[in-house]
Design an enzyme around this catalytic site. Structure first.
Site, PDB file in Angstrom:
ATOM      1  N   ASP A  24       6.685  -3.512  -7.557  1.00 59.43           N
ATOM      2  CA  ASP A  24       5.619  -2.987  -6.703  1.00 59.43           C
ATOM      3  C   ASP A  24       4.258  -3.428  -7.238  1.00 59.43           C
ATOM      4  O   ASP A  24       3.910  -3.139  -8.380  1.00 59.43           O
ATOM      5  CB  ASP A  24       5.687  -1.450  -6.689  1.00 59.43           C
ATOM      6  CG  ASP A  24       4.652  -0.839  -5.764  1.00 59.43           C
ATOM      7  OD1 ASP A  24       4.980  -0.600  -4.591  1.00 59.43           O
ATOM      8  OD2 ASP A  24       3.511  -0.613  -6.224  1.00 59.43           O
ATOM      9  N   TYR A  39      -4.657  -4.200  -7.393  1.00 58.44           N
ATOM     10  CA  TYR A  39      -4.324  -4.169  -8.821  1.00 58.44           C
ATOM     11  C   TYR A  39      -4.844  -5.421  -9.542  1.00 58.44           C
ATOM     12  O   TYR A  39      -4.888  -5.450 -10.769  1.00 58.44           O
ATOM     13  CB  TYR A  39      -2.809  -4.071  -9.058  1.00 58.44           C
ATOM     14  CG  TYR A  39      -2.109  -2.861  -8.472  1.00 58.44           C
ATOM     15  CD1 TYR A  39      -2.819  -1.788  -7.943  1.00 58.44           C
ATOM     16  CD2 TYR A  39      -0.719  -2.792  -8.449  1.00 58.44           C
ATOM     17  CE1 TYR A  39      -2.160  -0.693  -7.399  1.00 58.44           C
ATOM     18  CE2 TYR A  39      -0.048  -1.698  -7.910  1.00 58.44           C
ATOM     19  CZ  TYR A  39      -0.778  -0.653  -7.385  1.00 58.44           C
ATOM     20  OH  TYR A  39      -0.117   0.421  -6.847  1.00 58.44           O
ATOM     21  N   LYS A  75       0.245  -4.505  -1.088  1.00 57.94           N
ATOM     22  CA  LYS A  75      -0.507  -3.563  -0.243  1.00 57.94           C
ATOM     23  C   LYS A  75      -1.848  -4.136   0.202  1.00 57.94           C
ATOM     24  O   LYS A  75      -2.478  -4.889  -0.547  1.00 57.94           O
ATOM     25  CB  LYS A  75      -0.757  -2.253  -1.016  1.00 57.94           C
ATOM     26  CG  LYS A  75       0.495  -1.711  -1.686  1.00 57.94           C
ATOM     27  CD  LYS A  75       0.288  -0.389  -2.386  1.00 57.94           C
ATOM     28  CE  LYS A  75       1.503  -0.049  -3.231  1.00 57.94           C
ATOM     29  NZ  LYS A  75       1.454  -0.626  -4.587  1.00 57.94           N
ATOM     30  N   HIS A  78      -2.822   0.456   1.869  1.00 59.17           N
ATOM     31  CA  HIS A  78      -2.915   1.094   0.544  1.00 59.17           C
ATOM     32  C   HIS A  78      -3.464   2.523   0.608  1.00 59.17           C
ATOM     33  O   HIS A  78      -2.953   3.426  -0.040  1.00 59.17           O
ATOM     34  CB  HIS A  78      -3.789   0.226  -0.367  1.00 59.17           C
ATOM     35  CG  HIS A  78      -3.541   0.431  -1.819  1.00 59.17           C
ATOM     36  ND1 HIS A  78      -3.651  -0.563  -2.751  1.00 59.17           N
ATOM     37  CD2 HIS A  78      -3.198   1.532  -2.522  1.00 59.17           C
ATOM     38  CE1 HIS A  78      -3.374  -0.094  -3.956  1.00 59.17           C
ATOM     39  NE2 HIS A  78      -3.104   1.190  -3.840  1.00 59.17           N
TER      40      HIS A  78
END
Ligand code: A2P
Length: 304
Positions: free
Chosen positions: A49, A54, A83, A133
């Site tokens: 994931d 990120y 996401k 997200h």
């Protein structure tokens, strides 16, 4: 309830999602992200994931490519999630909309372009799951519902094109999800929410599950904060397991997909050893009652 690290649960579109995934939030160092992904896949994880936000999609993609090679696996053996980070472009698009006669011009196209960027960063030609997200919320936008519906139409487009094998949302509370289900054509298949000992978002999880979505827990260890809880420690000691293993097993027994993050090889391995013990009803109730202080990101008020 899954019975092994690679065991899957079925999404509403018939696809299978492994019930344990390797989480990569807060792995900002590229080599740690690559090595973490490789260690996880070596240890049997089949689900990774990540997210555009990120900042590690490229490093995660490198880890995936190297792990496939090293372990004699093929792409279809893995389940990869990323996401949509709407804030990269939403502000500009909304400013444009104020001076335009069209509704939110370019928002859908910008979201599809963000998806394509994620795919390129990962070095993949499809993902197994693509999520919004965070919802646009009423605090930030009067037209939050319309924004989410347009973003969802972008996800529907990549889903129909086969570039995302499943689509869903993250951090959607009941009202966000209800609006999205009413406004969209393709029903969302997953809701990924913060869920861990001491912070069970039960209303959001139950609403999602009742509407056919699989619920995933981000920060299943409370970013590490649950692990020194005394009651958890007692249950773990009585079973001869680590606090992390018990905290993860508690979620699995609620049919919640877990996404533990670690950059430490021994922890990556032990966080996958969840299938040689069981929590009985009394232990589940004891764990349910744990209270842990902490600040949480609230989907209704967060300003990302
Ligand atoms: P590290 O990455 O340094 O190993 P969450 O998955 O809830 O976001 O929690 C991640 C945090 O918990 C990280 O700080 C990670 O540290 C730590 N962590 C993960 N697994 C374990 C474990 N088995 N024992 C102790 N800490 C862990």
């Amino acid at each position: 309830m899954i019975t092994s690290i690679a065991d899957t649960v079925r999404l509403s579109n018939g696809n299978e999602i492994p019930g344990v995934g390797y989480g990569t939030w807060q792995i900002t160092d590229a080599s740690q992200a690559t090595e973490g992904v490789k260690a996880a896949i070596r240890d049997g994880y089949r689900h990774i994931d990540t997210a555009a936000a990120y900042g590690n999609e490229e490093a995660v993609g490198k880890g995936i490519a190297e792990a496939l090679e090293e372990n004699g696996l093929t792409r279809k053996d893995l389940f990869i999630t990323t996401k949509l980070w709407k804030e990269d472009f939403l502000g500009a698009v909304i400013e444009d909309a104020e001076t335009s006669t069209e509704d939110l011009p370019g928002l859908k196209e910008a979201a599809v372009a963000a998806f394509e960027t994620s795919l390129a960063q990962l070095g993949l030609d499809y993902v197994d799951l693509y999520l919004i997200h965070w919802p646009a919320n009423a605090k930030g936008y009067d037209n939050w519902r319309e924004i989410n519906a347009i973003l969802w139409s972008a996800l529907e487009e990549v889903y129909r094109a086969g570039k995302a094998r499943a689509i869903g949302v993250s951090n959607f509370l009941e009202h966000h999800l209800q609006a999205l289900i009413e406004d969209g054509d393709v029903p969302p298949m997953v809701n990924q929410i913060e869920y861990h000992l001491g912070f069970a978002q039960k209303a959001a999880a139950d609403y999602a599950a009742a509407n056919g979505l699989v619920v995933e827990a981000w920060s299943p260890l409370g970013s590490g904060k649950v692990l020194d809880n005394e009651v958890l420690g007692q249950v773990a000691d009585s079973l001869g397991k680590t606090p992390a293993q018990v905290a993860l097993r508690w979620l699995l027994q609620k049919d919640i997909v877990v996404l533990p993050k670690s950059v430490t090889p021994e922890r990556i391995a032990s966080n996958a050893e969840l299938f040689d013990f069981e929590l009985d009803a009394a232990q589940m109730a004891t764990l349910d009652a744990i209270e842990i202080d902490g600040d949480h990101m609230d989907p209704d008020t967060i300003d990302l």
